[in-house]
Design a protein around this motif. Structure first.
Motif, mmCIF file in Angstrom:
data_model
loop_
_atom_site.group_PDB
_atom_site.id
_atom_site.type_symbol
_atom_site.label_atom_id
_atom_site.label_comp_id
_atom_site.label_asym_id
_atom_site.label_seq_id
_atom_site.Cartn_x
_atom_site.Cartn_y
_atom_site.Cartn_z
ATOM 1 N N GLY A 130 0.701 -1.306 0.000
ATOM 2 C CA GLY A 130 -0.084 -0.019 -0.051
ATOM 3 C C GLY A 130 0.871 1.075 -0.102
ATOM 4 N N GLY A 131 0.422 2.339 -0.364
ATOM 5 C CA GLY A 131 1.058 3.761 -0.443
ATOM 6 C C GLY A 131 1.342 4.121 -1.653
ATOM 7 N N VAL A 132 2.150 5.120 -1.611
ATOM 8 C CA VAL A 132 2.395 5.861 -2.900
ATOM 9 C C VAL A 132 4.205 6.181 -2.676
ATOM 10 C CG1 VAL A 132 2.133 7.706 -4.502
ATOM 11 C CG2 VAL A 132 0.191 7.036 -3.233
ATOM 12 N N PRO A 133 4.876 5.658 -3.338
ATOM 13 C CA PRO A 133 4.614 4.312 -4.042
ATOM 14 C C PRO A 133 4.402 3.305 -3.168
ATOM 15 C CG PRO A 133 6.922 4.956 -3.609
ATOM 16 C CD PRO A 133 6.223 6.109 -3.262
ATOM 17 N N ALA A 134 4.011 2.143 -3.656
ATOM 18 C CA ALA A 134 3.193 0.922 -2.737
ATOM 19 C C ALA A 134 4.697 0.297 -2.184
ATOM 20 C CB ALA A 134 2.569 0.149 -3.698
ATOM 21 N N ARG A 135 4.369 -0.170 -0.951
ATOM 22 C CA ARG A 135 5.791 -0.700 -0.256
ATOM 23 C C ARG A 135 4.969 -1.878 0.533
ATOM 24 N NH1 ARG A 135 9.505 2.451 -1.087
ATOM 25 N NH2 ARG A 135 9.578 4.509 -0.682
ATOM 26 N N VAL A 136 5.509 -2.941 0.790
ATOM 27 C CA VAL A 136 5.184 -4.156 1.504
ATOM 28 C C VAL A 136 4.954 -3.477 2.832
ATOM 29 C CG1 VAL A 136 5.738 -6.442 2.551
ATOM 30 C CG2 VAL A 136 6.432 -5.863 0.208
ATOM 31 N N ILE A 137 3.486 -3.921 3.251
ATOM 32 C CA ILE A 137 3.029 -3.484 4.598
ATOM 33 C C ILE A 137 2.443 -4.837 5.504
ATOM 34 C CG2 ILE A 137 2.295 -1.087 3.822
ATOM 35 C CD1 ILE A 137 -0.635 -1.904 3.864
ATOM 36 N N GLY A 138 2.337 -5.901 4.980
ATOM 37 C CA GLY A 138 2.069 -7.210 5.525
ATOM 38 C C GLY A 138 2.158 -8.270 4.500
ATOM 39 N N TRP A 139 1.678 -9.443 4.851
ATOM 40 C CA TRP A 139 1.897 -10.616 4.234
ATOM 41 C C TRP A 139 0.473 -11.120 4.436
ATOM 42 C CZ3 TRP A 139 5.406 -11.243 0.808
ATOM 43 C CH2 TRP A 139 6.515 -10.371 1.051
ATOM 44 N N ARG A 140 -0.108 -11.750 3.132
ATOM 45 C CA ARG A 140 -1.355 -12.634 3.413
ATOM 46 C C ARG A 140 -1.215 -14.020 4.289
ATOM 47 N NH1 ARG A 140 -4.703 -13.798 -2.220
ATOM 48 N NH2 ARG A 140 -6.731 -14.614 -1.353
ATOM 49 N N GLY A 141 -2.109 -13.857 4.998
ATOM 50 C CA GLY A 141 -2.014 -14.864 6.051
ATOM 51 C C GLY A 141 -1.243 -14.593 7.178
ATOM 52 N N GLY A 142 -0.520 -13.445 7.179
ATOM 53 C CA GLY A 142 0.498 -13.192 8.317
ATOM 54 C C GLY A 142 1.825 -13.697 8.145
ATOM 55 N N VAL A 143 2.180 -14.328 7.103
ATOM 56 C CA VAL A 143 3.322 -15.362 6.973
ATOM 57 C C VAL A 143 4.255 -14.691 5.918
ATOM 58 C CG1 VAL A 143 4.035 -17.578 6.432
ATOM 59 C CG2 VAL A 143 2.075 -17.522 7.625
ATOM 60 N N ALA A 144 5.406 -14.529 6.283
ATOM 61 C CA ALA A 144 6.613 -13.939 5.214
ATOM 62 C C ALA A 144 6.816 -14.920 4.455
ATOM 63 C CB ALA A 144 7.586 -13.012 6.007
ATOM 64 N N PRO A 145 7.462 -14.562 3.290
ATOM 65 C CA PRO A 145 7.978 -15.618 2.446
ATOM 66 C C PRO A 145 9.126 -16.067 2.988
ATOM 67 C CG PRO A 145 8.309 -13.446 1.436
ATOM 68 C CD PRO A 145 7.684 -13.305 2.734
ATOM 69 N N GLU A 146 9.566 -17.418 2.405
ATOM 70 C CA GLU A 146 11.043 -17.810 2.463
ATOM 71 C C GLU A 146 12.128 -17.196 2.143
ATOM 72 O OE1 GLU A 146 10.981 -22.187 2.289
ATOM 73 O OE2 GLU A 146 8.859 -22.477 2.725
#
Length: 188
Positions: A162-178
Motif C-alpha cells: 500500500g501507499g505511494v509508491p506502494a511498499r510491503v505492509i504485510g503478508w497474506r495470512g501473516g506469513v512472510a515468504p521464505e
C-alpha cells in the motif's frame, strides 16, 4: 415547479443535448464495445459496462477475473501487454497502463518517447479501489494492493502492499515468504 419543467423542455429541444449523447455513445463504443471483440478472455470473466479498454488485442484476462466499475485497462500502443492470471479481483477505479512517457529534460511531455512494458498479474490478485499499476510491473500470485496504492515495482507473491509508491505492509495470512531478500526489494 414550472421553472424546472421549462428547463427540461429547453434541454430536450436543444440540439447540443443530442450531440453530447452522440459523443458519449461514440466514446463507449470506442473504449468498451469495439475493444471487447479484441480481448483474449477466459471463461467466467466479468466486468462493469463502464470499464475502459485500450489496445485490447494485447490484453489477456484469466478465468474468473472481475474488473470493477470505472476501471481503465490500457495496453501499450505498439508492444506493451497486460496479462491477468485466474480469479483476479479489481475494485472500482483501478488503472493499469502498460505505457508511459519518458522524462528527458528540455522536451515537452507530449513530445517524449513512449516507454511500453508489460504488466503481469498473477492468479488470485486483489487490487483495491483507486489503485494504479504502472508499466513494467509484475504482481505475484495472491498479492493484495491496498486502496489508493500506486504500484511502481514488482510485488512478491502473497505480499500486501500500500501507499505511494506502494511498499510491503504485510503478508497474506501473516506469513512472510521464505526468501526475505525478495520481499526487501519492494519494501524499500
Amino acid at each position: 415547479m414550472s421553472g424546472k419543467l421549462g428547463g427540461v423542455a429547453r434541454s430536450l429541444l436543444d440540439p447540443r443535448t443530442y450531440a453530447q449523447v452522440f459523443r458519449l455513445l461514440h466514446f463507449a463504443s470506442y473504449s468498451h464495445v469495439q475493444q471487447l471483440r479484441l480481448l483474449d478472455r477466459g471463461p467466467e470473466v466479468s466486468f462493469a459496462p463502464n470499464v475502459s479498454f485500450r489496445n485490447a488485442e494485447r490484453i489477456t484476462i484469466g478465468r474468473g477475473t472481475h474488473i470493477g466499475e470505472h476501471s481503465i485497462v490500457w495496453a501499450g500502443n505498439t508492444s506493451g501487454r497486460i496479462v491477468f492470471g485466474e480469479k483476479c479481483l479489481l475494485a472500482p477505479n483501478v488503472t493499469l497502463t502498460a505505457s508511459n512517457y519518458a522524462t528527458e529534460p528540455g522536451r515537452f511531455v507530449m513530445d517524449q518517447p513512449k516507454i511500453e512494458r508489460d504488466i503481469v498479474l498473477g492468479s488470485d490478485v486483489w487490487l483495491g479501489a483507486n489503485t494504479v499499476v504502472l508499466a513494467g510491473v509484475t504482481i505475484g500470485d495472491g498479492a493484495i494492493v491496498a486502496a489508493g496504492g500506486v504500484v511502481t515495482k514488482d510485488v512478491p507473491a502473497g505480499a500486501i502492499v500500500g501507499g505511494v509508491p506502494a511498499r510491503v505492509i504485510g503478508w497474506r495470512g501473516g506469513v512472510a515468504p521464505e526468501n526475505p531478500a525478495a520481499a526487501a526489494e519492494v519494501a524499500t
